[in-house]
Design a protein around this motif. Structure first.
Motif, PDB file in Angstrom:
ATOM      1  N   ILE A   1       7.763  16.839  -8.898  1.00 41.56           N
ATOM      2  CA  ILE A   1       8.856  16.086  -8.278  1.00 41.56           C
ATOM      3  C   ILE A   1      10.194  16.660  -8.728  1.00 41.56           C
ATOM      4  N   ASN A   2      11.257  16.259  -8.063  1.00 43.61           N
ATOM      5  CA  ASN A   2      12.563  16.876  -8.279  1.00 43.61           C
ATOM      6  C   ASN A   2      13.024  16.861  -9.732  1.00 43.61           C
ATOM      7  N   LYS A   3      12.922  15.709 -10.392  1.00 42.32           N
ATOM      8  CA  LYS A   3      13.512  15.621 -11.732  1.00 42.32           C
ATOM      9  C   LYS A   3      12.698  16.341 -12.803  1.00 42.32           C
ATOM     10  N   THR A   4      11.438  16.710 -12.516  1.00 39.46           N
ATOM     11  CA  THR A   4      10.630  17.441 -13.513  1.00 39.46           C
ATOM     12  C   THR A   4      10.132  18.765 -12.952  1.00 39.46           C
ATOM     13  N   LYS A   5      10.742  19.239 -11.876  1.00 40.93           N
ATOM     14  CA  LYS A   5      10.278  20.429 -11.177  1.00 40.93           C
ATOM     15  C   LYS A   5      10.112  21.605 -12.136  1.00 40.93           C
TER      16      LYS A   5
ATOM     17  N   GLU B   1      -3.266  15.216  -1.395  1.00 39.28           N
ATOM     18  CA  GLU B   1      -4.097  14.267  -0.637  1.00 39.28           C
ATOM     19  C   GLU B   1      -3.461  12.877  -0.649  1.00 39.28           C
ATOM     20  N   ILE B   2      -2.921  12.489  -1.795  1.00 41.92           N
ATOM     21  CA  ILE B   2      -2.283  11.176  -1.889  1.00 41.92           C
ATOM     22  C   ILE B   2      -0.954  11.177  -1.131  1.00 41.92           C
ATOM     23  N   THR B   3      -0.279  12.324  -1.093  1.00 39.87           N
ATOM     24  CA  THR B   3       0.933  12.451  -0.271  1.00 39.87           C
ATOM     25  C   THR B   3       0.598  12.198   1.191  1.00 39.87           C
ATOM     26  N   ASP B   4      -0.495  12.774   1.654  1.00 38.56           N
ATOM     27  CA  ASP B   4      -0.927  12.580   3.029  1.00 38.56           C
ATOM     28  C   ASP B   4      -1.322  11.125   3.281  1.00 38.56           C
ATOM     29  N   LEU B   5      -1.988  10.508   2.307  1.00 38.07           N
ATOM     30  CA  LEU B   5      -2.361   9.095   2.405  1.00 38.07           C
ATOM     31  C   LEU B   5      -1.125   8.225   2.558  1.00 38.07           C
ATOM     32  N   GLN B   6      -0.128   8.485   1.737  1.00 39.86           N
ATOM     33  CA  GLN B   6       1.101   7.685   1.786  1.00 39.86           C
ATOM     34  C   GLN B   6       1.814   7.848   3.131  1.00 39.86           C
ATOM     35  N   LYS B   7       1.813   9.052   3.669  1.00 40.10           N
ATOM     36  CA  LYS B   7       2.437   9.290   4.975  1.00 40.10           C
ATOM     37  C   LYS B   7       1.687   8.554   6.085  1.00 40.10           C
ATOM     38  N   ASN B   8       0.360   8.551   5.991  1.00 43.10           N
ATOM     39  CA  ASN B   8      -0.420   7.858   7.014  1.00 43.10           C
ATOM     40  C   ASN B   8      -0.188   6.352   6.979  1.00 43.10           C
TER      41      ASN B   8
ATOM     42  N   LEU C   1       0.832  -1.205   0.000  1.00 50.92           N
ATOM     43  CA  LEU C   1       0.000   0.000   0.000  1.00 50.92           C
ATOM     44  C   LEU C   1       0.868   1.258   0.000  1.00 50.92           C
ATOM     45  N   VAL C   2       1.942   1.228   0.759  1.00 52.40           N
ATOM     46  CA  VAL C   2       2.867   2.371   0.813  1.00 52.40           C
ATOM     47  C   VAL C   2       3.497   2.615  -0.552  1.00 52.40           C
ATOM     48  N   GLN C   3       4.068   1.558  -1.142  1.00 49.54           N
ATOM     49  CA  GLN C   3       4.726   1.702  -2.439  1.00 49.54           C
ATOM     50  C   GLN C   3       3.735   2.132  -3.519  1.00 49.54           C
ATOM     51  N   GLY C   4       2.527   1.553  -3.448  1.00 47.75           N
ATOM     52  CA  GLY C   4       1.524   1.886  -4.448  1.00 47.75           C
ATOM     53  C   GLY C   4       1.100   3.339  -4.411  1.00 47.75           C
ATOM     54  N   THR C   5       0.941   3.892  -3.192  1.00 48.93           N
ATOM     55  CA  THR C   5       0.560   5.297  -3.092  1.00 48.93           C
ATOM     56  C   THR C   5       1.724   6.203  -3.478  1.00 48.93           C
ATOM     57  N   PHE C   6       2.940   5.760  -3.177  1.00 48.56           N
ATOM     58  CA  PHE C   6       4.108   6.532  -3.617  1.00 48.56           C
ATOM     59  C   PHE C   6       4.157   6.605  -5.143  1.00 48.56           C
ATOM     60  N   ASP C   7       3.979   5.461  -5.795  1.00 46.16           N
ATOM     61  CA  ASP C   7       3.983   5.434  -7.266  1.00 46.16           C
ATOM     62  C   ASP C   7       2.849   6.282  -7.839  1.00 46.16           C
ATOM     63  N   LEU C   8       1.691   6.206  -7.196  1.00 47.81           N
ATOM     64  CA  LEU C   8       0.544   6.992  -7.656  1.00 47.81           C
ATOM     65  C   LEU C   8       0.861   8.481  -7.583  1.00 47.81           C
ATOM     66  N   ARG C   9       1.430   8.894  -6.485  1.00 47.74           N
ATOM     67  CA  ARG C   9       1.755  10.308  -6.285  1.00 47.74           C
ATOM     68  C   ARG C   9       2.879  10.782  -7.202  1.00 47.74           C
ATOM     69  N   GLU C  10       3.975  10.017  -7.207  1.00 46.75           N
ATOM     70  CA  GLU C  10       5.174  10.462  -7.908  1.00 46.75           C
ATOM     71  C   GLU C  10       5.132  10.197  -9.414  1.00 46.75           C
ATOM     72  N   LEU C  11       4.867   8.932  -9.779  1.00 42.56           N
ATOM     73  CA  LEU C  11       5.001   8.526 -11.176  1.00 42.56           C
ATOM     74  C   LEU C  11       3.766   8.823 -12.006  1.00 42.56           C
ATOM     75  N   ARG C  12       2.585   8.775 -11.372  1.00 44.39           N
ATOM     76  CA  ARG C  12       1.348   8.890 -12.141  1.00 44.39           C
ATOM     77  C   ARG C  12       0.728  10.279 -12.083  1.00 44.39           C
ATOM     78  N   ILE C  13       1.230  11.132 -11.161  1.00 42.26           N
ATOM     79  CA  ILE C  13       0.734  12.511 -11.084  1.00 42.26           C
ATOM     80  C   ILE C  13       1.894  13.499 -11.064  1.00 42.26           C
ATOM     81  N   GLY C  14       2.768  13.356 -10.073  1.00 42.89           N
ATOM     82  CA  GLY C  14       3.819  14.351  -9.850  1.00 42.89           C
ATOM     83  C   GLY C  14       4.779  14.533 -11.001  1.00 42.89           C
ATOM     84  N   GLU C  15       5.183  13.434 -11.643  1.00 45.67           N
ATOM     85  CA  GLU C  15       6.147  13.542 -12.742  1.00 45.67           C
ATOM     86  C   GLU C  15       5.573  14.338 -13.905  1.00 45.67           C
ATOM     87  N   ALA C  16       4.335  14.074 -14.263  1.00 43.34           N
ATOM     88  CA  ALA C  16       3.703  14.793 -15.371  1.00 43.34           C
ATOM     89  C   ALA C  16       3.414  16.246 -15.003  1.00 43.34           C
TER      90      ALA C  16
END
Length: 279
Positions: A155-159, A251-258, A136-151
């Motif tokens: 995130i750092n590499k596409t800031k 919101e997904i960042t907060d989910l992943q932290k929780n 669940l942790v990895q999945g929410t991280f991927d959702l946040r970073e790879l599926r939303i944040g990168e585009a």
């Protein structure tokens, strides 16, 4: 296929119990994995070869959901253009589509068979809990970073460099549906249901406060996805990223932290290192 696969991928634990299924996610969906391989380039190469189609000319990544999406949406601007592409060269493109669907189905059945017959998951409760939470942790991280944040350029590499083309299903405009499917899978696992699930189990084990926070995160995130009246890619341009995208990301960042900081501690479990590709 996209909606069903995202739900399976979001809660995929088979890789921890069967070495043959360890690489199955990449065999079904090639997004953000093996970035040196260009699925579109391989498919175009095969389609442009003279003569009959030879299956071994296609790489395995080309016979994935990623490849199937490209075959259906990658070379046309309209249904008429798609029909033209499908009918070219003795309908070779259709034959490649059939090969891709067949490979996806074969792999999906292997996963299904594992879940039908496996006994290892239930044999060691502590180990299984660790695996579920870290999935669940990895999945929410991927959702946040790879599926939303990168585009979106969060995130750092596409800031500061938002590009909708980085979305998972940019060509078919199904990226938002994929995001929803992942969140629905988490809701089925953690939300209040008519059946016992991981959320009810965690609550019984003393983590009720954290579970309620997680349930609120998932509910809020799903509500934000319903605010989009068009594909999410229309909300991401080089000039502007819609505030809904940022709210969903947060919101997904907060989910992943929780999951990562609170639920794991509340249940006395062990956190794995997140696979973050160096970010």
């Amino acid at each position: 296929i996209i909606s069903s696969w995202k739900k399976v991928e979001a809660l995929y634990v088979a890789s921890e119990y069967d070495d043959e299924l360890r690489t199955m996610p990449i065999n079904i969906d090639f997004f953000n994995k093996g970035k040196n391989l260009d699925v579109a380039k391989n498919i175009n190469y095969v389609l442009n070869l003279e003569g009959e189609l030879k299956a071994n000319q296609l790489t395995n990544p080309s016979k994935t959901v990623t490849g199937l999406e490209y075959l259906l949406f990658g070379n046309q601007e309209s249904v008429t253009e798609l029909q033209t592409q499908l009918n070219k060269d003795n309908r070779k493109r259709i034959e490649v589509i059939k090969l891709s669907i067949s490979r996806i189905k074969t792999n999906a059945l292997l996963i299904q068979n594992f879940y039908k017959k496996d006994t290892k998951f239930k044999a060691n409760l502590e180990e299984s809990l660790n695996i579920v939470v870290n999935t669940l942790v990895q999945g929410t991280f991927d959702l946040r970073e790879l599926r939303i944040g990168e585009a979106a350029g969060f995130i750092n590499k596409t800031k500061g460099d938002p590009k909708a083309e980085r979305l998972e299903y940019y060509r078919s405009k199904k990226s938002l549906e994929a995001i929803k499917s992942v969140l629905i899978a988490h809701q089925q696992m953690m939300g209040k249901q008519s059946f016992s699930n991981f959320g009810s189990f965690a609550s019984e084990k003393g983590a009720d406060t954290v579970v309620k926070k997680i349930q609120a995160n998932i509910k809020n995130a799903l509500a934000i996805t319903e605010e989009f009246s068009a594909p999410i890619q229309e909300s991401i341009t080089p000039a502007l990223v819609d505030e809904k995208v940022k709210r969903l990301y947060d919101e997904i960042t907060d989910l992943q932290k929780n999951y990562f900081e609170s639920l794991i501690n509340a249940l006395n479990l062990t956190a794995d290192i997140i696979e973050a590709d160096g970010d």
